[in-house]
Design an enzyme around this catalytic site. Structure first.
Site, PDB file in Angstrom:
ATOM      1  N   ILE A 188      77.963  19.097   9.484  1.00 52.49           N
ATOM      2  CA  ILE A 188      78.613  18.117   8.603  1.00 52.49           C
ATOM      3  C   ILE A 188      79.913  17.624   9.246  1.00 52.49           C
ATOM      4  O   ILE A 188      80.225  16.428   9.220  1.00 52.49           O
ATOM      5  CB  ILE A 188      78.903  18.734   7.217  1.00 52.49           C
ATOM      6  CG1 ILE A 188      77.595  19.195   6.568  1.00 52.49           C
ATOM      7  CG2 ILE A 188      79.622  17.735   6.319  1.00 52.49           C
ATOM      8  CD1 ILE A 188      77.780  20.079   5.345  1.00 52.49           C
TER       9      ILE A 188
ATOM     10  N   LEU B 274      83.767  26.682  18.387  1.00 46.79           N
ATOM     11  CA  LEU B 274      82.488  26.552  19.110  1.00 46.79           C
ATOM     12  C   LEU B 274      81.708  27.863  19.075  1.00 46.79           C
ATOM     13  O   LEU B 274      81.389  28.459  20.109  1.00 46.79           O
ATOM     14  CB  LEU B 274      82.697  26.068  20.553  1.00 46.79           C
ATOM     15  CG  LEU B 274      83.350  24.698  20.700  1.00 46.79           C
ATOM     16  CD1 LEU B 274      83.453  24.299  22.172  1.00 46.79           C
ATOM     17  CD2 LEU B 274      82.576  23.627  19.935  1.00 46.79           C
TER      18      LEU B 274
ATOM     19  N   THR C 183      85.869  34.729   8.716  1.00 45.41           N
ATOM     20  CA  THR C 183      86.055  33.282   8.932  1.00 45.41           C
ATOM     21  C   THR C 183      86.299  32.543   7.622  1.00 45.41           C
ATOM     22  O   THR C 183      87.246  31.766   7.504  1.00 45.41           O
ATOM     23  CB  THR C 183      84.820  32.688   9.636  1.00 45.41           C
ATOM     24  OG1 THR C 183      84.728  33.258  10.936  1.00 45.41           O
ATOM     25  CG2 THR C 183      84.913  31.171   9.748  1.00 45.41           C
TER      26      THR C 183
ATOM     27  N   THR D  98      80.831  24.703  -1.318  1.00 45.27           N
ATOM     28  CA  THR D  98      79.394  24.606  -1.584  1.00 45.27           C
ATOM     29  C   THR D  98      79.074  24.790  -3.068  1.00 45.27           C
ATOM     30  O   THR D  98      79.824  25.449  -3.797  1.00 45.27           O
ATOM     31  CB  THR D  98      78.668  25.704  -0.775  1.00 45.27           C
ATOM     32  OG1 THR D  98      77.309  25.754  -1.168  1.00 45.27           O
ATOM     33  CG2 THR D  98      79.271  27.076  -1.006  1.00 45.27           C
ATOM     34  N   ASP D  99      77.910  24.279  -3.468  1.00 43.91           N
ATOM     35  CA  ASP D  99      77.462  24.509  -4.850  1.00 43.91           C
ATOM     36  C   ASP D  99      77.018  25.955  -5.074  1.00 43.91           C
ATOM     37  O   ASP D  99      76.864  26.393  -6.213  1.00 43.91           O
ATOM     38  CB  ASP D  99      76.333  23.537  -5.220  1.00 43.91           C
ATOM     39  CG  ASP D  99      75.086  23.672  -4.366  1.00 43.91           C
ATOM     40  OD1 ASP D  99      75.076  24.470  -3.404  1.00 43.91           O
ATOM     41  OD2 ASP D  99      74.090  22.964  -4.663  1.00 43.91           O
ATOM     42  N   GLU D 100      76.829  26.711  -3.974  1.00 42.72           N
ATOM     43  CA  GLU D 100      76.315  28.077  -4.133  1.00 42.72           C
ATOM     44  C   GLU D 100      77.302  28.992  -4.859  1.00 42.72           C
ATOM     45  O   GLU D 100      76.923  30.061  -5.330  1.00 42.72           O
ATOM     46  CB  GLU D 100      75.963  28.680  -2.766  1.00 42.72           C
ATOM     47  CG  GLU D 100      74.921  27.881  -2.043  1.00 42.72           C
ATOM     48  CD  GLU D 100      74.181  28.660  -0.953  1.00 42.72           C
ATOM     49  OE1 GLU D 100      74.304  29.893  -0.913  1.00 42.72           O
ATOM     50  OE2 GLU D 100      73.485  28.014  -0.165  1.00 42.72           O
TER      51      GLU D 100
ATOM     52  N   TYR E  46      77.544  35.056   1.819  1.00 47.33           N
ATOM     53  CA  TYR E  46      78.042  33.713   2.171  1.00 47.33           C
ATOM     54  C   TYR E  46      78.727  33.071   0.966  1.00 47.33           C
ATOM     55  O   TYR E  46      79.881  32.628   1.049  1.00 47.33           O
ATOM     56  CB  TYR E  46      76.889  32.818   2.667  1.00 47.33           C
ATOM     57  CG  TYR E  46      77.218  31.346   2.642  1.00 47.33           C
ATOM     58  CD1 TYR E  46      78.165  30.806   3.503  1.00 47.33           C
ATOM     59  CD2 TYR E  46      76.581  30.481   1.737  1.00 47.33           C
ATOM     60  CE1 TYR E  46      78.484  29.449   3.473  1.00 47.33           C
ATOM     61  CE2 TYR E  46      76.894  29.129   1.708  1.00 47.33           C
ATOM     62  CZ  TYR E  46      77.845  28.613   2.574  1.00 47.33           C
ATOM     63  OH  TYR E  46      78.159  27.269   2.531  1.00 47.33           O
TER      64      TYR E  46
ATOM     65  N   LYS F 120      82.645  32.041   0.281  1.00 46.94           N
ATOM     66  CA  LYS F 120      83.067  30.669  -0.026  1.00 46.94           C
ATOM     67  C   LYS F 120      83.796  30.632  -1.375  1.00 46.94           C
ATOM     68  O   LYS F 120      84.800  29.940  -1.530  1.00 46.94           O
ATOM     69  CB  LYS F 120      81.867  29.713  -0.050  1.00 46.94           C
ATOM     70  CG  LYS F 120      81.238  29.413   1.302  1.00 46.94           C
ATOM     71  CD  LYS F 120      82.149  28.713   2.288  1.00 46.94           C
ATOM     72  CE  LYS F 120      82.440  27.277   1.943  1.00 46.94           C
ATOM     73  NZ  LYS F 120      83.201  26.600   3.043  1.00 46.94           N
TER      74      LYS F 120
ATOM     75  N   ASN G 163      72.790  21.002  -0.892  1.00 46.05           N
ATOM     76  CA  ASN G 163      72.183  21.099   0.454  1.00 46.05           C
ATOM     77  C   ASN G 163      72.191  19.770   1.193  1.00 46.05           C
ATOM     78  O   ASN G 163      71.682  18.772   0.678  1.00 46.05           O
ATOM     79  CB  ASN G 163      70.719  21.544   0.334  1.00 46.05           C
ATOM     80  CG  ASN G 163      70.592  23.005   0.005  1.00 46.05           C
ATOM     81  OD1 ASN G 163      71.031  23.442  -1.068  1.00 46.05           O
ATOM     82  ND2 ASN G 163      70.012  23.775   0.896  1.00 46.05           N
TER      83      ASN G 163
END
Ligand code: NAD
Ligand code: DAU
Length: 371
Positions: free
Chosen positions: A17, A40, A105, A138-140, A177, A181, A206
């Protein structure tokens, strides 16, 4: 302020993205300097940005967002007045194997950036005025919705339920994950509430489109169909996702970054729910057609495998807030988006080979061995 009107730090700009967003910003705002900071990792690839790498308003810095001293030095040397933060570990299956990297991260990296922004901006003349920290999420984080309209639409598309994710909903993450987030979102809000950080958050569904790392469903399956490899459908393929073309997400981020209200959250989605198995049949159909295979040729590659642990049943975004306040809506019909996407992966085999060699092959094969 130097020769640029604004200096925007984009994190994770070499990823899927992020690369679409960087391209949009570099082209649309020649008077902004876009500083792309990316470590990277396996998911970051400068080839995603080869068409803008020589633009006079673009700078790439290879750095880890968890390196706080480095982040502080970047804020100073580039006079950063806006952040759009996308850098993250983003694949749910990897988070199930290695939660620590995700906490590092996604949580610590976000805090490092927030703190670097805070120290620099609080000390600046005018303080937080004219500054913005946009956190891409995210929507998660909202968890999973039920499937209570099981029939879906005439083509197999949704809606598959009566409830949707709205901005005020309680967080209920299930994977490492999404937990990481969710935690990062909480830190962004905490910095807004505690220090006055001028933050906005977007939570998107997504994404699909070119340059997505082929461990995610759509690019993985297109590549596997091309090579006659099996298509590992988790569980019964009943899970539902709301798909949005990646350039529409990049447009929404640009809009919220510039026009969203400080302290607010905006959900972004495609109004485009698909059951995995129906989406996979569409992918098979389109890919076979473009490859010149007879209809149904690759359907036999579909293989039902052990379900993902903690697999969320349904995601579906209510994007009415961003539509009503800022006028955003998806621009691309799914049929057109999928056609473009399949063609892009089939025409860019070199890119796919480049990102799936070596380390990734070992990872992919070991994922399979476990199932
Ligand atoms: P991606 O995995 O393709 O890219 C992530 C990028 O971040 C890579 O370029 C990687 O090198 C970089 N990165 C990772 N760790 C880093 C670190 N410690 N320091 C600096 N850079 C680092 O991810 P994506 O799919 O493009 O997602 C981007 C963001 O959007 C993520 O925050 C993700 O949570 C969010 N998001 C993704 C989706 C989706 O469908 N892909 C949907 C909603 C939100
Ligand atoms: O909803 C937004 C999220 O979408 C983002 O926050 C994540 O970064 C992004 O990876 C994506 O998460 P998903 O887990 O939904 O995406 P993925 O492509 O991994 O899987 C999509 C669906 O397909 C999911 O229900 C799992 C299923 N799946 C996936 C793979 C890779 C399979 O059935 N087989 C597979 O091999």
């Amino acid at each position: 302020m130097g020769e640029f009107r604004r200096n925007i730090l984009v994190t994770g700009g070499a990823g899927f993205i992020g690369s679409h967003l960087v391209r949009l910003l570099v082209r649309k705002y020649p008077d902004y300097r876009i500083v792309n900071v990316d470590a990277l990792t396996y998911a970051g690839n400068l080839a995603n940005l080869s068409d803008v790498e020589n633009a006079p308003n673009y700078v790439f810095v290879k750095a880890d967002i968890c390196d706080f001293e480095k982040m502080c030095s970047l804020f100073e040397s580039y006079e950063v007045d806006g952040v759009i933060h996308l850098a993250a570990e983003s694949h749910v299956d990897r988070s199930i194997r290695d939660p620590f990297t995700f906490a590092r991260t996604n949580v610590m990296g976000t805090i490092s950036l927030l703190q670097a922004a805070r120290l620099r901006w609080e000390a600046a003349e005018g303080g937080y005025s004219g500054k913005r920290f946009h956190h891409v999420s995210t929507d998660e984080v909202y968890g999973a919705l039920e499937l209570d309209l099981p029939q879906g639409g005439p083509l197999g598309e949704g809606p598959y339920g009566t409830r949707f994710f709205t901005e005020g909903m309680k967080y209920d993450p299930h994977s490492p994950y999404s937990a990481a987030k969710a935690s990062s979102d909480h830190f962004v809000r905490a910095f807004h509430d505690t220090y006055g950080m001028p933050a906005v958050i977007t939570n998107c569904s997504n994404n699909y489109g070119p340059y997505q790392f082929p461990e995610k469903l759509i690019p993985l399956f297109i590549n596997n169909i091309r090579h006659g490899k099996s298509l590992p459908v988790y569980g019964k393929g009943e899970n539902v996702r709301d798909w949005l073309y990646v350039e529409d997400h990049a447009r929404a981020i640009d809009l919220v970054f510039h026009e969203g209200r400080t302290g607010e959250t905006y959900n972004i989605g495609g109004f485009n729910e698909w059951k995995n198995i129906d989406l996979i049949r569409v992918l098979v159909k389109v890919t076979d057609r473009i490859l010149g295979n007879p209809e149904g040729h690759s359907l036999g590659l579909i293989t039902f495998v052990t379900d993902r642990a903690g697999h969320d049943l349904r995601y579906a975004i209510d994007a009415s807030k961003i539509h009503e306040e800022l006028g955003w809506e998806p621009s691309l019909q799914f049929e057109e988006g999928i056609e473009r996407t399949v063609r892009w992966y089939l025409e860019n085999q070199e890119w796919l080979d480049g990102v799936t060699s070596g380390e990734y092959q070992n990872y992919y094969e070991s994922m399979y061995m476990d199932r």
